[in-house]
Structures are given as C-alpha cells and as structure tokens.
Design an enzyme around this catalytic site. Structure first.
Site, short mmCIF file in Angstrom:
data_model
loop_
_atom_site.label_atom_id
_atom_site.label_comp_id
_atom_site.label_asym_id
_atom_site.label_seq_id
_atom_site.Cartn_x
_atom_site.Cartn_y
_atom_site.Cartn_z
N GLY A 290 0.81 -1.22 0.00
CA GLY A 290 0.00 0.00 0.00
C GLY A 290 0.84 1.27 0.00
O GLY A 290 1.89 1.28 0.64
N GLY A 293 2.23 2.14 -5.40
CA GLY A 293 3.09 2.72 -6.44
C GLY A 293 4.05 1.69 -7.02
O GLY A 293 4.11 1.48 -8.23
N LYS A 294 4.80 1.03 -6.13
CA LYS A 294 5.78 0.06 -6.63
C LYS A 294 5.07 -1.17 -7.18
O LYS A 294 5.51 -1.76 -8.17
CB LYS A 294 6.78 -0.32 -5.54
CG LYS A 294 7.68 0.84 -5.18
CD LYS A 294 8.70 0.47 -4.16
CE LYS A 294 9.29 1.72 -3.53
NZ LYS A 294 8.31 2.49 -2.70
N ASP A 356 8.90 -3.29 1.12
CA ASP A 356 9.16 -1.85 1.21
C ASP A 356 8.53 -1.45 2.55
O ASP A 356 7.37 -1.06 2.60
CB ASP A 356 8.46 -1.18 0.02
CG ASP A 356 8.65 0.31 -0.01
OD1 ASP A 356 9.57 0.82 0.64
OD2 ASP A 356 7.84 0.98 -0.70
N CYS A 409 12.07 4.11 2.78
CA CYS A 409 12.24 5.50 2.33
C CYS A 409 12.81 6.30 3.50
O CYS A 409 12.42 7.44 3.75
CB CYS A 409 10.97 6.10 1.76
SG CYS A 409 9.64 6.24 2.92
C1 LIG Z 1 6.38 2.25 2.89
S1 LIG Z 1 4.77 1.71 2.70
C2 LIG Z 1 4.84 0.83 1.19
C3 LIG Z 1 4.79 1.73 -0.03
C4 LIG Z 1 4.48 0.93 -1.29
N1 LIG Z 1 5.45 -0.09 -1.54
C5 LIG Z 1 4.40 1.84 -2.51
O1 LIG Z 1 5.38 1.94 -3.24
O2 LIG Z 1 3.32 2.42 -2.74
C6 LIG Z 1 4.63 0.43 3.85
C7 LIG Z 1 3.28 -0.26 3.86
O3 LIG Z 1 3.37 -1.40 4.70
C8 LIG Z 1 2.12 -1.57 5.33
N2 LIG Z 1 2.31 -2.46 6.51
C9 LIG Z 1 2.54 -2.12 7.79
N3 LIG Z 1 2.67 -3.23 8.55
C10 LIG Z 1 2.51 -4.28 7.74
C11 LIG Z 1 2.51 -5.69 7.92
N4 LIG Z 1 2.71 -6.22 9.13
N5 LIG Z 1 2.29 -6.47 6.86
C12 LIG Z 1 2.09 -5.94 5.63
N6 LIG Z 1 2.07 -4.61 5.38
C13 LIG Z 1 2.28 -3.80 6.43
C14 LIG Z 1 1.70 -0.17 5.67
O4 LIG Z 1 0.31 -0.12 5.88
C15 LIG Z 1 2.14 0.57 4.40
O5 LIG Z 1 1.10 0.62 3.49
#
Ligand SMILES: C[S@@+](CC[C@H](N)C(=O)[O-])C[C@H]1O[C@@H](n2cnc3c(N)ncnc32)[C@H](O)[C@@H]1O
Length: 472
Positions: A290, A293-294, A356, A409
């Site tokens: 979430g 983007g990637k 990510d 990031c």
């Molecule tokens: C840095 S963001 C990722 C950005 C994404 N890769 C993009 O490029 O759009 C990290 C994401 O990890 C999710 N997240 C947090 N804890 C998590 C978990 N235990 N398992 C999976 N996703 C998780 C968050 O809700 C967030 O959407």
C-alpha cells in the site's frame, strides 16, 4: 442589562473592519489542521483549495501562493521558531498555538518570500484580527515588526549557535531540521560539512513531479509529448514535469497507464526485477504494497515476463488503494489484505519478493513538510521489530535461488543496514547481491552491496535498497 450602544465612543482611531484575505485565511486553516489534528499538509490542502475555487474565492495564482505559504512555513518552522523566540518576551511554548501559526506565516512572508515587508506585516495583522481578535493582532504586529528588522541571513547569524561550537545545533537552526534528524542523516551520509549541508538544503526544496510510464501500458514518448515534460535522470520509465505541470491533466495518468512516482521508487522496483535469477521467474510478491506505487510498476514488469504479482498489504483500506493502482494491469495479479509477518502464502513459493517496509520516512522530507517535526527518535523502537519481522518473512517466502529486496524511504542506519545485518546474522543460506550493478549509470550509490539514494545527489527521495538471494 447595560445598553452598550449608548455608551459614548472612546476617543482614538475609528473602528475598521479587518480585511479578509482568503489566501492567508486558508493557509492559516491548513496550519491549524496540521497542528491540531496531526493532519498531513498534502492531504489537507487539496480539499481546502478545491472549496475555495468552487466558492469563487481563488484563482490558480492564489492557490499557488497558499500552497507555498503552507509548505514554506512548515519546512522552515525550526528556523522561524528560533527567530520568533528572539522577538517575544516569553518561552514559545507559552504562546498560544494559533498565535504562533500566524507569527510563523508572517515570518515566512518576511524572511522566505519576496512579499514586500509592509505587505507581509499588514497582511499578517489583518489575518490576526480576523482569526485571533484585535488584542492579539497588536501582539502579532509588535513581534513581526521586530522580525522585519533583519533578513534571513542576518537572523541566522544572530540566532544559530556558531558551527564550531556545536555543528549539529548550528545546522539544525540554519536548515530547519530537528537536531536528532540532522545527526541521523549525517551518520548515514558520512563525510564533512558540505555534503550534509547540501542534503539538508535539498530537503527544503520542492521536489519535481516525476511520472512513471508503466511498461506495456504507456511509453515515455507519450508522456514527453506533454508540455514541459523532460526525460527522467535514471529510470528508463521516468518523465519529469517542470514547475506547474499538472499530472491530473494527463490522460495516461488519469487512466492508470502512468502514475506519479519518484525515481528512487522506480529504481527500487527496477533493481529487484532485474536481479539475475536461475530457474523459474513466475511468481512475484510485494509484501508491503500500500498504496501501490511500486506494485503497479512491478505488476507491469511482471506482465512483460508472464509472471504473477501478488500484492499484499496489512491495512484493508490501503489494500483497496493497491487494487486501484493495479486495475488494468496487463498481466495476472492478486491483491490481498494480510499481515506480512504472518504470511498467508506457502514458504518458498515466490521467485522475487519486495518488502518496502513501514519506516520513519526521513528520506522523503521534501514531500512531507511536517513529518520532520512529528517524528520522534522513539519511533525507531516501534519500527525496528516490525522491519525485522517483515524481512524474515520475505526471506521465508522466497524459494532457494530467489531474490528479496528490502527497501525503506528512510536512510536512518537503524532502519537500513542494522535491520539487514541483524536478520542475516541469525540466518544462514542468504547472500547479499551487489545492487549497484543493477542500477547502471546511477552514480554515488555507496560502498555496496546495498544502495542508498540521496535527494542532493540523485534528485530522488533517500530510498535504501538491499538485495538478497537465498542460496540454501
Ligand atoms: C512504505 S509503505 C509501502 C509503499 C508501497 N510499496 C508503494 O510503493 O506504494 C509500507 C506499507 O506497509 C504496510 N504495513 C505495515 N505493517 C505491515 C505488515 N505487518 N504487513 C504488511 N504490510 C504492512 C503499511 O500499511 C504501508 O502501506
């Protein structure tokens, strides 16, 4: 009941109604929302601007000015606080937050824009009369008149401690970053004064808007046909928009064939996709997808090879955003809402995996002007175990011979190398891949095998990537 209307008027200036200035009132409202509700400026501003346009209060120039006043004030808050503190006779924490917001907005106009001094002071005093009342407007007037006695360089000379006495405190005031953030960025960047100063300056600049042409769905040529579009610096899929370029007006962006994406994020996806692999290359996982983007770029690249992308995200509403980002992807994909530390997939069932991970975001301070003031060093304690857990699960999810990318990031060493080192120390059968070789033409990526991008060097967010292969 007393009849005040019959009281004789006190001598003095006749009462004048305050002049309502929609741009500054809107900027003030946005700053209050950021302060009071912990809102994000990039989420608060667009609806406020839309409402003002619909009411007929605003044209494009007004919107640009309101945006600059809000972002500029938030970015420079550290420097402005030091200046304001020198102009009031009590500690800043004793000044009411709304008054401080009006003072900061006024200080930004005086020290950070070309608005003439008299206009900046009088507009701020009028704003104070509307939103704070006449009594506090007098205080605002008195303080801003003192601020106006010098320019930014002069104030910095007066309020920043000398560099030689305390380099981090000096840089913190001059470049408006909390001291702990200066210290963390410097630890990661290394080197002397020049580099860290350039990085901190870059954090205070407005980032360019960069687009990604999702392969197989749009081409960079198509995007380059837009006004004011120029090729990206590093990613073959990137196109940059000059100031004023409006991504929402571009058809390929509107229908999801292209998107807005920093080149650093594009490079992370590219390096993972291009890491050499023996054997099948059919199943890819984005374990923290979430808002998508990637995942959208990975999905398009996977489709070119006939591979499936599984995009997983813990928060259901963010999984919904991932589904939107992937809609129309030309190849197979699945979006699931799952906790990546308790995977919903079989171990060893993927050929490529990206995590990510959630992080402090200290690498994207250009985009989130308020983030640097909201983050605390203690936040690292919360992210650390989660980041390690997600990397361990990613290594479980990949087959022997498959590749895992760990990305953040944030360049904070506690979120980058420390996590990778800790996890690999406890685990045999994993080797690091030199990610620098997968980003041809991109200079100054560090000593490897991991890579660290920097705003002042690469013009990207400060993305970190370590690539690993399971060998046993
Ligand atoms: C840095 S963001 C990722 C950005 C994404 N890769 C993009 O490029 O759009 C990290 C994401 O990890 C999710 N997240 C947090 N804890 C998590 C978990 N235990 N398992 C999976 N996703 C998780 C968050 O809700 C967030 O959407």
């Amino acid at each position: 009941m007393s009849d005040t209307s019959r009281r004789p008027r006190r001598p003095g200036k006749p009462y004048r109604r305050p002049q309502k200035d929609p741009v500054r009132i809107l900027a003030f409202e946005a700053l209050r929302a950021v302060d009071e509700r912990d809102a994000y400026a990039n989420l608060v501003l667009p609806p406020l601007l839309r409402k003002a346009r619909e009411k007929g209060d605003f044209d494009g120039r007004d919107a640009a000015l309101a945006t600059e006043l809000v972002y500029g004030t938030l970015r420079r808050q550290g420097t402005y606080d030091a200046v304001i503190a020198a102009c009031v006779d009590r500690p800043l924490r004793e000044v009411d937050p709304p008054v401080l917001d009006v003072l900061s907005l006024g200080t930004h106009q005086l020290l950070g824009t070309r608005i003439p001094t008299h206009a900046a002071v009088s507009a701020s005093v009028e704003l104070a009369r509307v939103v704070l009342g006449d009594g506090r407007a007098k205080f605002v007037n008195a303080v801003l008149r003192k601020v106006a006695q010098d320019d930014l360089d002069g104030w910095i000379q007066r309020v920043a401690p000398p560099y030689d006495d305390d380099p981090e405190d000096h840089l913190s005031v001059v470049h408006s970053h909390p001291r702990w953030v200066v210290s963390a960025l410097w630890d990661s960047l290394g080197g002397g004064r020049a580099g860290i100063e350039r990085l901190l300056e870059a954090d205070n600049e407005r980032p360019e808007v960069t687009l990604v042409a999702r392969p197989g769905r749009a081409t960079t040529e198509e995007l380059l046909a837009e006004d004011a579009a120029v090729p990206g610096r590093w990613s073959p899929y990137a196109v940059r928009l000059a100031e004023g370029g409006e991504p929402g007006a571009i058809e390929a962006v509107r229908d999801g064939r292209a998107g807005v994406q920093d080149e650093g994020s594009q490079l992370v996806a590219l390096a993972l996709a291009n890491a050499p692999l023996e054997g099948p290359d059919r199943r890819w996982l984005d374990g923290c997808a979430g808002p998508g983007g990637k995942a959208a770029l990975l999905g398009a690249m996977a489709a070119e090879r006939g591979a499936l992308l599984v995009a997983s995200e813990k928060q259901p509403h963010r999984a919904g955003l991932v589904a939107r980002a992937l809609a129309g992807n030309p190849g197979p994909y699945q979006v699931i809402a799952a906790d990546g530390t308790r995977p919903a997939w079989r171990p060893g069932s993927f050929d490529r995996v990206l995590v990510d991970v959630p992080c402090t975001g200290l690498g994207a301070l250009r985009r989130r002007p308020e983030a640097r003031w909201r983050r605390r060093p203690e936040d690292l304690d919360g992210f650390g175990p989660l980041q390690r857990g997600l990397l361990r699960s990613a290594l479980d999810a990949v087959r022997v011979g498959g590749v895992v990318g760990y990305a953040t990031c944030s360049p904070h060493l506690a979120e980058t190398r420390a996590v990778v080192d800790d996890v690999l120390k406890q685990r045999s059968g994993v080797e690091l891949i030199d990610a620098r070789g997968l980003l041809p033409g991109v200079p100054e990526l560090g000593e490897g095998p991991d890579v660290q991008l920097w705003p002042h060097v690469h013009g990207t967010d400060a993305m970190y990537l370590a690539l690993m292969r399971r060998v046993a």
